[in-house]
Scaffold this motif. Structure first.
Motif, PDB file in Angstrom:
ATOM      1  N   ASN A 399       0.821  -1.205   0.000  1.00 49.24           N
ATOM      2  CA  ASN A 399       0.000   0.000   0.000  1.00 49.24           C
ATOM      3  C   ASN A 399       0.863   1.266   0.000  1.00 49.24           C
ATOM      4  N   LYS A 400       1.984   1.239   0.711  1.00 51.77           N
ATOM      5  CA  LYS A 400       2.890   2.395   0.714  1.00 51.77           C
ATOM      6  C   LYS A 400       3.457   2.643  -0.678  1.00 51.77           C
ATOM      7  N   LEU A 401       3.758   1.571  -1.402  1.00 61.74           N
ATOM      8  CA  LEU A 401       4.270   1.720  -2.769  1.00 61.74           C
ATOM      9  C   LEU A 401       3.219   2.345  -3.681  1.00 61.74           C
ATOM     10  N   VAL A 402       1.938   1.958  -3.474  1.00 55.45           N
ATOM     11  CA  VAL A 402       0.859   2.528  -4.288  1.00 55.45           C
ATOM     12  C   VAL A 402       0.634   3.987  -3.921  1.00 55.45           C
ATOM     13  N   GLU A 403       0.501   4.255  -2.612  1.00 57.94           N
ATOM     14  CA  GLU A 403       0.224   5.629  -2.178  1.00 57.94           C
ATOM     15  C   GLU A 403       1.384   6.567  -2.486  1.00 57.94           C
ATOM     16  N   GLY A 404       2.586   6.037  -2.511  1.00 57.04           N
ATOM     17  CA  GLY A 404       3.743   6.859  -2.828  1.00 57.04           C
ATOM     18  C   GLY A 404       3.950   7.070  -4.308  1.00 57.04           C
ATOM     19  N   GLY A 405       3.073   6.481  -5.134  1.00 56.69           N
ATOM     20  CA  GLY A 405       3.176   6.663  -6.575  1.00 56.69           C
ATOM     21  C   GLY A 405       4.232   5.806  -7.248  1.00 56.69           C
ATOM     22  N   GLU A 431      11.613  -3.941  -8.222  1.00 53.69           N
ATOM     23  CA  GLU A 431      12.916  -3.724  -8.857  1.00 53.69           C
ATOM     24  C   GLU A 431      13.220  -4.823  -9.870  1.00 53.69           C
ATOM     25  N   LYS A 432      13.019  -6.082  -9.475  1.00 50.67           N
ATOM     26  CA  LYS A 432      13.343  -7.208 -10.352  1.00 50.67           C
ATOM     27  C   LYS A 432      12.478  -7.227 -11.615  1.00 50.67           C
ATOM     28  N   ARG A 433      11.201  -6.930 -11.448  1.00 45.20           N
ATOM     29  CA  ARG A 433      10.274  -7.025 -12.581  1.00 45.20           C
ATOM     30  C   ARG A 433      10.163  -5.714 -13.370  1.00 45.20           C
ATOM     31  N   GLY A 434      10.843  -4.678 -12.904  1.00 44.78           N
ATOM     32  CA  GLY A 434      10.767  -3.394 -13.588  1.00 44.78           C
ATOM     33  C   GLY A 434       9.359  -2.842 -13.640  1.00 44.78           C
ATOM     34  N   LEU A 435       8.700  -2.842 -12.469  1.00 48.94           N
ATOM     35  CA  LEU A 435       7.288  -2.484 -12.432  1.00 48.94           C
ATOM     36  C   LEU A 435       7.013  -1.053 -11.990  1.00 48.94           C
ATOM     37  N   ALA A 436       8.044  -0.241 -11.809  1.00 53.67           N
ATOM     38  CA  ALA A 436       7.815   1.118 -11.325  1.00 53.67           C
ATOM     39  C   ALA A 436       6.978   1.920 -12.319  1.00 53.67           C
ATOM     40  N   GLN A 484       2.238   0.768 -16.932  1.00 58.66           N
ATOM     41  CA  GLN A 484       3.167   1.371 -15.988  1.00 58.66           C
ATOM     42  C   GLN A 484       3.119   2.898 -15.966  1.00 58.66           C
ATOM     43  N   ALA A 485       2.240   3.489 -16.742  1.00 60.25           N
ATOM     44  CA  ALA A 485       2.126   4.943 -16.738  1.00 60.25           C
ATOM     45  C   ALA A 485       1.364   5.419 -15.511  1.00 60.25           C
ATOM     46  N   ASP A 486       1.675   6.624 -15.063  1.00 60.50           N
ATOM     47  CA  ASP A 486       0.921   7.284 -14.005  1.00 60.50           C
ATOM     48  C   ASP A 486      -0.336   7.841 -14.661  1.00 60.50           C
ATOM     49  N   ALA A 487      -1.473   7.182 -14.436  1.00 61.75           N
ATOM     50  CA  ALA A 487      -2.707   7.534 -15.138  1.00 61.75           C
ATOM     51  C   ALA A 487      -3.124   8.975 -14.863  1.00 61.75           C
ATOM     52  N   GLY A 488      -2.935   9.434 -13.645  1.00 64.12           N
ATOM     53  CA  GLY A 488      -3.297  10.804 -13.311  1.00 64.12           C
ATOM     54  C   GLY A 488      -2.484  11.816 -14.101  1.00 64.12           C
ATOM     55  N   ARG A 489      -1.166  11.542 -14.187  1.00 65.98           N
ATOM     56  CA  ARG A 489      -0.300  12.453 -14.941  1.00 65.98           C
ATOM     57  C   ARG A 489      -0.600  12.383 -16.441  1.00 65.98           C
ATOM     58  N   VAL A 490      -0.940  11.205 -16.941  1.00 64.03           N
ATOM     59  CA  VAL A 490      -1.302  11.057 -18.350  1.00 64.03           C
ATOM     60  C   VAL A 490      -2.518  11.924 -18.674  1.00 64.03           C
TER      61      VAL A 490
END
Length: 502
Positions: A399-405, A431-436, A484-490
């Motif tokens: 959840n921290k990873l999601v809330e932190g963007g 990190e391993k899966r390149g999911l940022a 993997q895009a930030d939908a809000g920023r898109v």
């Protein structure tokens, strides 16, 4: 293995009334055994936690474990039982390889707790009272491991190994009075009752209450009688059922089997049965003995246990908050609706949600994860949610990873897949899966240009004021960036590019 004939559950209910009875065996988590100083530890090397008393060597004398007596009294009080001012142990005589003394020290006509009850809440909120006949102290037998047969069963085994580590472990056996009137809800009531007992002993801290380890085991008794008849039918006893789902399925199966036997005109045999999880069926064990067959007599080497009223009240004062009151408190603290909380309880994730909140998540976040992703995956895997291996710390970190963007909700489910696959912590898997999440405007603008070029009509609609049409362009960008895009920023960038107010 031959499978007995069965009627459909619906047919059985049209013709017969089920009568249930349960004997729930609770292993106590005392440091030592019931009558000896041998360690009470699970999982050690076979036959290492055993001494002369456990093996019934000549000349040895048992000594009652006071902590086990205290735990037994606490269980009795939590079950709304009367506590005997004086009770005694008895010898239950029978030969079996896992009972080296050729008798089990138990209680017969003088249990430590008796005449209690539990109010059991079913999934729809219906409350069903189950009367408790007794809760008595005894010692466990050893454990047999059958070698060479199918799925570890005694049938067809070449030989059996015996581990006496469990011999002498303190037990409390909780015996219900006959349970009438459950009707078609009998299997559901069976599961709910055993769950309630497990919850109570775990809440008391007197047992580890892990059914997969055998800390809580249920012998489920089932009989049928035609509608309108008062006299009970002949019962069968399915032994040592060690999961909540198995208790429910075993009761349902036995109702269907009994109905088929009665319909055929044959008598039901009073016997023990073995539950097989792979086939969800039972097979015959041995003819069921009555109490007289065990030749009970008072244990000559142990004096009566005297529970003074002062001692009982001292123990009563140490009891934790009852589970029913705890549920009411948690529901109010979390702000869940009646339906939301009932779903949480029925899914078996209340403790997990409480631990996740304690680890730092909000009540809504904890419920979203446990009732969504985790319960769903548990159903697919056909296991209880707690058995998946997801910890509260994993949920908090996700959840921290999601809330932190860092990741979005879709990526979070992929990270959860990685956790369940044993790939590491959420951060390591990202990190391993390149999911940022891709939040750099450069790659996003390239993807936006391509999506707008591919859908010029949608772009015109957005320019014309139909901002809701932007979802199609956002979807194209998300597809191009593999989610993997930030939908809000898109969305912000699309509106800027088209000169439209958001």
């Amino acid at each position: 293995m031959s499978v007995d004939a069965t009627l459909s559950f619906e047919e059985a209910m049209e013709k017969y009334d089920p009568v249930l009875g349960f004997e729930v065996h609770v292993e106590l988590n005392t440091k030592t055994k019931m009558f000896s100083s041998a360690p009470n530890v699970f999982g050690d090397e076979p036959n290492t936690n055993v001494n002369e008393v456990d093996l019934g060597m000549p000349g040895v004398l048992p000594v009652v474990n006071k902590a086990a007596v205290e735990s037994s009294i606490k269980i009795g009080l939590a079950l709304n039982c009367k506590i005997a001012e004086s009770c005694r142990f008895a010898r239950k005589n029978y030969f079996y390889p896992d009972t080296p003394k050729n008798f089990q020290t138990s209680q017969y006509d003088e249990p430590i707790a008796y005449d209690g009850y539990l109010d059991i809440e079913l999934e729809d909120g219906t409350v069903f009272r189950v009367e408790i006949e007794r809760a008595h102290m005894e010692e466990d037998a050893g454990k047999l491991t059958h070698m060479g047969g199918a799925a570890g069963r005694i049938q067809g085994a070449d030989y059996s190994l015996v581990d006496y580590n469990r011999s002498g472990v303190p037990l409390v056996e909780i015996v219900t009075k006959p349970i009438e009137g459950a009707g078609s809800r009998a299997p559901e009531l069976a599961k709910a009752y055993v769950a309630a007992v497990r919850e109570i002993v775990k809440n008391l801290g007197v047992s580890d209450a892990k059914m997969e380890r055998g800390n809580v085991r249920c012998d489920a008794n089932v009989s049928l009688r035609p509608h309108g008849r008062e006299r009970f039918g002949i019962r069968s006893e399915t032994k040592n059922v060690n999961s909540l789902r198995a208790v429910e399925h075993a009761v349902r199966y036995e109702i269907q089997r009994h109905a088929a036997v009665l319909d055929s005109g044959e008598p039901v045999i009073q016997e023990t049965r073995h539950w097989h999880e792979d086939t969800r069926s039972t097979t015959s064990g041995r003819p069921k003995s009555d109490a007289d067959d065990y030749r009970y007599f008072p244990e000559p080497d142990l004096v009566p246990v005297v529970a003074s009223r002062e001692w009982v009240e001292e123990l009563r004062a140490t009891l934790p908050e009852p589970p029913a009151e705890r549920r009411k408190r948690l529901k109010e603290a979390w702000g869940y609706s009646d339906l939301e909380f009932r779903d949480v309880v029925n899914a078996g994730v209340m403790d997990s949600i409480e631990e996740t909140i304690a680890a730092g998540a909000s009540a809504d976040v904890a419920r979203k994860w446990w009732m969504g992703e985790i319960v769903g995956r548990a159903k697919v895997a056909d296991v209880d949610p707690a058995e998946l291996g997801v910890t509260p710390q994993v949920i908090v970190e996700l959840n921290k990873l999601v809330e932190g963007g860092k990741i979005n909700n879709k990526m979070a489910t992929q990270v959860l897949d990685g956790v369940l696959a044993g790939e590491g912590t959420p951060a390591e898997i990202v990190e391993k899966r390149g999911l940022a999440v891709v939040s750099d405007d450069g790659p996003l603008l390239e993807a936006i240009d391509a999506a707008l070029a591919a859908q010029p009509d949608v772009a015109e609609k957005i320019r014309g004021g139909k901002v809701q049409a932007i979802g199609a362009i956002v979807g194209g960008v998300m597809k191009a960036t593999r989610g993997q895009a930030d939908a809000g920023r898109v969305r912000e960038l699309i509106l800027e590019k088209l000169g439209v107010e958001g």
